[in-house]
Motif scaffolding. Sequence first.
Motif, PDB file in Angstrom:
ATOM      1  N   LYS A   1      30.673  43.797  50.676  1.00  0.00           N
ATOM      2  CA  LYS A   1      31.036  45.041  51.343  1.00  0.00           C
ATOM      3  C   LYS A   1      31.891  44.771  52.573  1.00  0.00           C
ATOM      4  N   ARG A   2      31.542  43.747  53.346  1.00  0.00           N
ATOM      5  CA  ARG A   2      32.335  43.396  54.533  1.00  0.00           C
ATOM      6  C   ARG A   2      33.737  42.956  54.134  1.00  0.00           C
ATOM      7  N   ASP A   3      33.835  42.174  53.079  1.00  0.00           N
ATOM      8  CA  ASP A   3      35.144  41.713  52.615  1.00  0.00           C
ATOM      9  C   ASP A   3      36.010  42.888  52.175  1.00  0.00           C
ATOM     10  N   GLN A   4      35.429  43.857  51.479  1.00  0.00           N
ATOM     11  CA  GLN A   4      36.188  45.027  51.047  1.00  0.00           C
ATOM     12  C   GLN A   4      36.643  45.852  52.254  1.00  0.00           C
ATOM     13  N   ALA A   5      35.766  46.011  53.238  1.00  0.00           N
ATOM     14  CA  ALA A   5      36.132  46.764  54.442  1.00  0.00           C
ATOM     15  C   ALA A   5      37.246  46.049  55.207  1.00  0.00           C
ATOM     16  N   ASN A   6      37.153  44.732  55.318  1.00  0.00           N
ATOM     17  CA  ASN A   6      38.193  43.959  56.008  1.00  0.00           C
ATOM     18  C   ASN A   6      39.527  44.032  55.265  1.00  0.00           C
ATOM     19  N   GLU A   7      39.486  44.005  53.940  1.00  0.00           N
ATOM     20  CA  GLU A   7      40.718  44.101  53.156  1.00  0.00           C
ATOM     21  C   GLU A   7      41.375  45.464  53.352  1.00  0.00           C
ATOM     22  N   MET A   8      40.571  46.520  53.396  1.00  0.00           N
ATOM     23  CA  MET A   8      41.124  47.860  53.623  1.00  0.00           C
ATOM     24  C   MET A   8      41.740  47.947  55.021  1.00  0.00           C
ATOM     25  N   LYS A   9      41.082  47.357  56.002  1.00  0.00           N
ATOM     26  CA  LYS A   9      41.590  47.365  57.379  1.00  0.00           C
ATOM     27  C   LYS A   9      42.904  46.579  57.464  1.00  0.00           C
ATOM     28  N   TYR A  10      42.956  45.428  56.796  1.00  0.00           N
ATOM     29  CA  TYR A  10      44.160  44.586  56.756  1.00  0.00           C
ATOM     30  C   TYR A  10      45.318  45.340  56.122  1.00  0.00           C
ATOM     31  N   ASN A  11      45.063  45.952  54.979  1.00  0.00           N
ATOM     32  CA  ASN A  11      46.113  46.700  54.283  1.00  0.00           C
ATOM     33  C   ASN A  11      46.586  47.888  55.120  1.00  0.00           C
TER      34      ASN A  11
END
Length: 169
Positions: free
Chosen positions: A29-39
């Motif tokens: 979940k953290r990785d998905q949230a970080n990827e969305m923030k990065y994008n």
Amino acid sequence: MGSIIGYILLFIMLGITLFNIYATATKKKRDQANEMKYNALFAPIDNEILKLGKDWKGSPTMRLITEKEEGIVCVRDDGRKRAVIAWDGDLRTFRFNEFGGAELVDDETGVKILVHLREETHTLQASTGKFKKKSFIVKSITEMAKGFVEFLNKIKETEIETTEKENNN
């Protein structure tokens, strides 16, 4: 006495196992949230670059996230001997022969990347110096900035190789 120690060890191992399962489940979940923030951080910058033309797509790209969580993107078009540096709200394109080099400055005011062009110098602030120099965040930003400078300085190498080829022909 031996069975009490065995039960204590069993409960400790069970606790560690449950913690590992929880950490693994939340990491996704953290990785998905970080990827969305990065994008979300780089999407507007990428859109500005694509407004220049679709021929920038697929070119070598380097991204940098600053201490203030702002993005800086550099794209090199080695075939057409040009590059673009874009950051939130601004964009600068230049030809390889205008590029004078890039350097990393790490002083009390923070970590900066100086991009020397023929007629101007751009200062890209990576960190402001509010954290201690040995902190994890400053070390990681400094490492990203070093990679960014190396990426930029490959422009000079490409320009020198091109000049040598033209002189040999």
